[in-house]
Design an enzyme around this catalytic site. Structure first.
Site, short mmCIF file in Angstrom:
data_model
loop_
_atom_site.label_atom_id
_atom_site.label_comp_id
_atom_site.label_asym_id
_atom_site.label_seq_id
_atom_site.Cartn_x
_atom_site.Cartn_y
_atom_site.Cartn_z
CG ASP A 449 -2.25 0.62 1.01
OD1 ASP A 449 -2.36 1.46 0.10
OD2 ASP A 449 -3.20 0.28 1.75
CG ASP A 519 -9.45 2.15 -0.24
OD1 ASP A 519 -9.01 1.04 -0.59
OD2 ASP A 519 -8.79 2.94 0.46
#
Ligand code: GLA
Length: 699
Positions: A449, A519
């Site tokens: 990430d 997301d």
């Protein structure tokens, strides 16, 4: 022959379907002549030179060039801007040579007055209909030369009123697609965040009213995950000037004696029949040429990720419970996301402390990994290597490892600092901790990430010019780290994520087996995100999950079958809290996972056809076709006035072949021609209805 050269001055680059032509014109300039459908006869271009005459403007500004330099009465956006040590600021070149090596062409341009040379590289992927382009600048003299701009490629597209497609995204809303007409001036898409970012994507698609199966599209995508820039300039001379490469904002590169600077590559193509052909070409190219070989030909496993179920509260017992349920519904990989390391109980602490939390996993990670493996699943974890929290041992030990200004409060994004990757000790730390984790534990998958942009870079370096090298050095070192990790652990699958879709690009594709596009996991929003994503990037490279409903971001309630099918359009993942969902939901997920495993070869490796789009149609439909077998997913969001019959025309079938179609437990036998031209009448009813249709070609 992929490359032909005529009388040492005209260059023809041929793929199976396209041609790209330029020549050294009477002024010694590399003049771009043609990009489009294949024209095999190079001699046809003998007397073709494009100069648009007009008394006020310099001829050179009107020429479509292969590599223009700022200066010399050029006022358009140019490929190069540089400064020699005496202050002279243009590159006045002569073509000094070229080399053809099978499908590669390189052309050298040397400054007439200074020891500076630029090499243009073209590699023709004939079968794939893609041309790779990049450039190298070399200082052949003694004094420093400063590059202030050096794009990867420049394109001239004759004509006016073109539209440029790109995205205007943000967190949770990536890939919002726009097609803007450029009648005059420049349209710029750029990232200055040190990463690809959500705002735009390093690719261009240029067209005039093209549709899925009709119209010309010129496209390209950059193999780069850092600051990039795309400029499309409608010149008054009736051509569109398109440039793509590393952004020149806050960029410079000092070429000392003997130094080179090589740009990232851009992969470009031309489609004479709309966006579908463009996507097919890019998808195939990505899978065959760019994707890491370890997983390129294997279908990706169905993963379960416990992030939305437990957030930071990962504990051994809870994770084992989830793992058992995940295995029960058919997951093949079990992933614990954020929260397993240091004292990570929120996003305020512990990034940088990449050791297993003793509180959450008193016996370490191995007992969980063993449980997961016993359940026949691979095991994966989340990391965010480029970041550090103020509240971490790493920061306490190395406060100088973050980008910062000495006299100001360091800026935080998601409560974290960005590590200064231009420091060798930071690079080594990153390689080391990932290597230790992957060596010590049986880890099969990593979600990598990056949750904040980079900033405050401009004090890193000795001279003002060197300080502008940071952005490129940062990106190059990020590649060094991931490259080294993959080399040491080739069996591990890596997924790229950057607060969702902030790192979707062909540069990351070299090193990562998949991307996390957003997301936003709302199954409806995802349909649009996934559709735009599919213009350039393949479905296999798109992780798509089902999560609990109502969705945390949109509060929308979506039936589980619809949500599953939306996620089955990519590489399937599950993110539900399996401890709290109903048995009925769990059963449906399990059923669809089993279906997905049977069809995933078609979804992940097939040709993708965008049949219906919510941007203009009553419902959404996408088809995946691999050889004779196909899968179609259709989605109705909002049934109105009792309407339940919709016509759906398939694509990519053979007219004369017969197909068995199974839809809603009914089987039809139809010819390819019927299915493509008349279409199948399907039933979708009410809100959030969906259908999966199977297509099987009769032998
Ligand atoms: C980012 C990612 C999410 C999740 C969290 C964990 O927001 O995009 O998928 O991994 O970080 O903190």
């Amino acid at each position: 022959m992929p490359i032909q050269v005529y009388e040492n001055k005209t260059f023809l680059l041929n793929t199976e379907k396209t041609s790209y032509v330029f020549k050294i014109d009477k002024n010694g300039i590399l003049n771009h002549l043609y990009w489009g459908r294949k024209i095999d006869e190079i001699k046809d271009f003998e007397d073709s030179e494009i100069h648009r005459e007009n008394s006020y403007h310099a001829c050179i500004d009107k020429t479509m060039e292969e590599c223009s330099s700022f200066g010399m009465m050029r006022y358009k956006e140019t490929s190069i801007k540089l400064r020699y040590s005496d202050g002279v600021g243009d590159f006045r070149y002569q073509v000094t040579g070229y080399e053809v090596n099978n499908n590669c062409l390189l052309v050298t341009l040397k400054d007439i007055f200074y020891p500076f040379q630029v090499t243009l590289f073209y590699e023709v992927f004939e079968k794939e209909n893609i041309i790779k382009r990049y450039r190298k600048a070399e200082n052949l003299g003694e004094s420093d030369i400063v590059l202030e701009r050096f794009y990867s490629a420049e394109y001239g597209i004759p004509g006016t009123s073109y539209e440029l497609i790109n995205f205007n995204g943000t967190w949770g809303a990536e890939f919002k697609r726009y097609s803007d007409k450029i009648n005059a001036g420049k349209k710029v898409y750029e990232s200055l965040r040190g990463s690809t970012a959500h705002v735009a994507n390093p690719c261009f698609m240029i067209h005039k009213d093209a549709e899925e199966d009709r119209g010309e599209v010129y496209y390209g995508a950059l193999e780069y995950s850092g600051n990039f820039k795309i400029v499309a300039e409608a010149t008054p001379y009736e051509y569109l000037n398109v440039l793509i490469g590393v952004s020149d904002t806050d960029f410079s590169w000092v070429l000392k004696s003997g130094d080179c600077f090589e740009t990232p590559a851009v992969y470009c193509g031309y489609s004479g029949s709309g966006f579908a052909e463009m996507s097919h070409t890019m998808h195939r190219f990505c899978l065959e040429e760019l994707a890491p070989k370890a997983f390129a030909e294997k279908p990706l496993r169905v993963l379960y990720n416990s992030w939305y179920a437990t957030l930071f509260d990962v504990r051994f017992e809870e994770q084992v419970k989830l793992a058992k349920k995940a295995a029960g519904i058919g997951a093949e990989l079990f992933v614990i996301d954020d929260g397993w390391f240091g004292n990570r109980n929120s996003d305020f602490s512990s990034l940088g402390d990449w050791y297993v939390s003793k509180v959450k996993f008193p016996e370490g990670l191995n007992p969980l990994i063993e449980e997961v493996n016993k359940l026949n699943m691979g095991f994966g974890i989340w990391i965010e290597p480029e970041m550090v929290n103020e509240d971490s041992n790493l920061y306490r030990e190395h406060p100088d490892w973050v980008y910062q200004y000495p006299n100001r409060t360091i800026l935080k994004g998601r409560n974290q600092y960005a590590l200064n990757l231009t420091k060798e000790e930071v690079v080594q730390f990153m390689i080391q901790f990932i290597d230790v984790l992957l060596t010590e534990y049986k880890i099969d998958y990593i979600k990598w990430d990056m949750n904040r942009p980079v900033g405050e870079t401009s004090v890193c370096g000795e001279t003002p010019e060197e300080r502008k090298e940071v952005w490129v050095k940062h990106t190059r070192n990020f590649y060094r780290v991931i490259n080294e990790c993959r080399k040491r652990h080739p069996e591990v699958e890596f997924e790229a994520c950057a607060s969702g879709g902030g790192r979707v690009d062909l540069g990351a594709m070299r090193y990562f087996d998949e991307y996390w596009p957003s997301d936003n996991v709302d199954a409806l929003d995802r349909l649009e995100i996934q559709e735009s994503y599919s213009y350039i990037y393949p479905a296999k490279y798109m992780r798509a999950w089902i999560t609990d409903t109502p969705d945390g971001l949109t509060n929308r309630k979506i039936p589980v079958t619809f949500a599953m099918r939306s996620a089955m359009c990519g590489s399937l993942g599950i993110g539900n809290n399996l401890n709290t969902i109903s048995n009925q939901e769990a059963e449906e997920i399990k059923k669809q996972v089993a279906v997905y495993k049977k069809i995933r070869n078609i979804v992940q490796f097939g040709k993708l056809y965008r049949l219906k789009s919510l941007t203009k149609d009553e419902f959404h439909a996408v088809q995946y076709q691999k050889d004779g077998s196909g899968i179609v997913f259709s989605f109705l969001i909002n049934g109105r006035y009792g309407k339940e019959h919709y016509n759906l025309k398939f694509k990519g079938l053979c007219n004369e072949s017969n197909y068995r179609i199974s839809a809603n437990e009914t089987v039809y036998e139809k010819s390819g021609a019927y299915l493509m031209y008349h279409g199948l009448d399907i039933v979708l009813k009410g809100d959030y209805d969906s259908q999966m249709i199977e297509i099987i070609k009769d032998r």
